[in-house]
Design a protein around this motif. Structure first.
Motif: not given
Length: 183
Positions: A122-140
């Motif tokens: 079972k995974p932990l309860a999570t919300s508000e996911w953002t997975v993005d590439d902002i050019g210089a970095a990969f953001v999670v």
């Protein structure tokens, strides 16, 4: 002309046979013509995680004192985040976070070994996911609901050495210059 037509028919039949084989595989329940039938990770083989240099981490807009982030190769899937003695497995494509037992993680020189068979069900309860590439970095970014903690992780892209300009070797760049101050 007839030989060309006959060879074209043969190639057409080969192509149709290949498409039909892939189509049959795609129609078979539980399989895909383009994806492996096993899970993304081999269950019995441990994954080797290596540290990511120059990563940034903030939890509730404050940097933790002791932390490290690891990945298995050049891709950022999965990620292993260590905050103190706590280990979190981040599966960003599935938007899941699992808390791992630290006793099941083996520390080797320069890497951590962990077996996917030790992953909790079972995974932990999570919300508000953002997975993005902002050019210089990969953001999670993800909010852990049980602790109301916003985890903000930034992973730098590895340098693309193919974009660097070609330079001549240092020995060829040195040129003899005339000494104007000599007699």
């Amino acid at each position: 002309m007839r030989n060309l037509t006959a060879s074209a028919v043969v190639y057409l039949l080969l192509i149709l046979g290949a498409i039909g084989g892939m189509g049959a595989a795609a129609l078979t329940p539980g399989t895909s013509a383009f994806a492996p039938t096993t899970s993304a990770f081999a269950k019995d083989k441990p994954l080797a995680f290596k540290s990511i240099e120059n990563a940034l981490l903030r939890v509730n807009d404050a940097p933790p004192k002791d932390w490290e982030v690891y990945r298995t190769g050049k891709k950022n899937e999965p990620l292993l985040l260590q905050i103190g003695n706590r280990f979190l497995l981040l599966e960003t494509n599935q938007h899941q976070v699992f808390e791992l037992d630290p006793a099941k993680i083996e520390h080797k020189t320069g890497e951590l070994l962990w077996s996917p068979s030790d992953r909790p069900d079972k995974p932990l309860a999570t919300s508000e996911w953002t997975v993005d590439d902002i050019g210089a970095a990969f953001v999670v970014k993800v909010r852990l609901q049980s602790e109301n903690a916003l985890v903000d992780l930034q992973l730098p892209h590895p340098p693309n050495v193919g974009d660097l300009p070609n330079r001549a070797p240092a020995q060829q760049q040195q040129q003899r210059r005339r000494n104007y101050f000599a007699n």
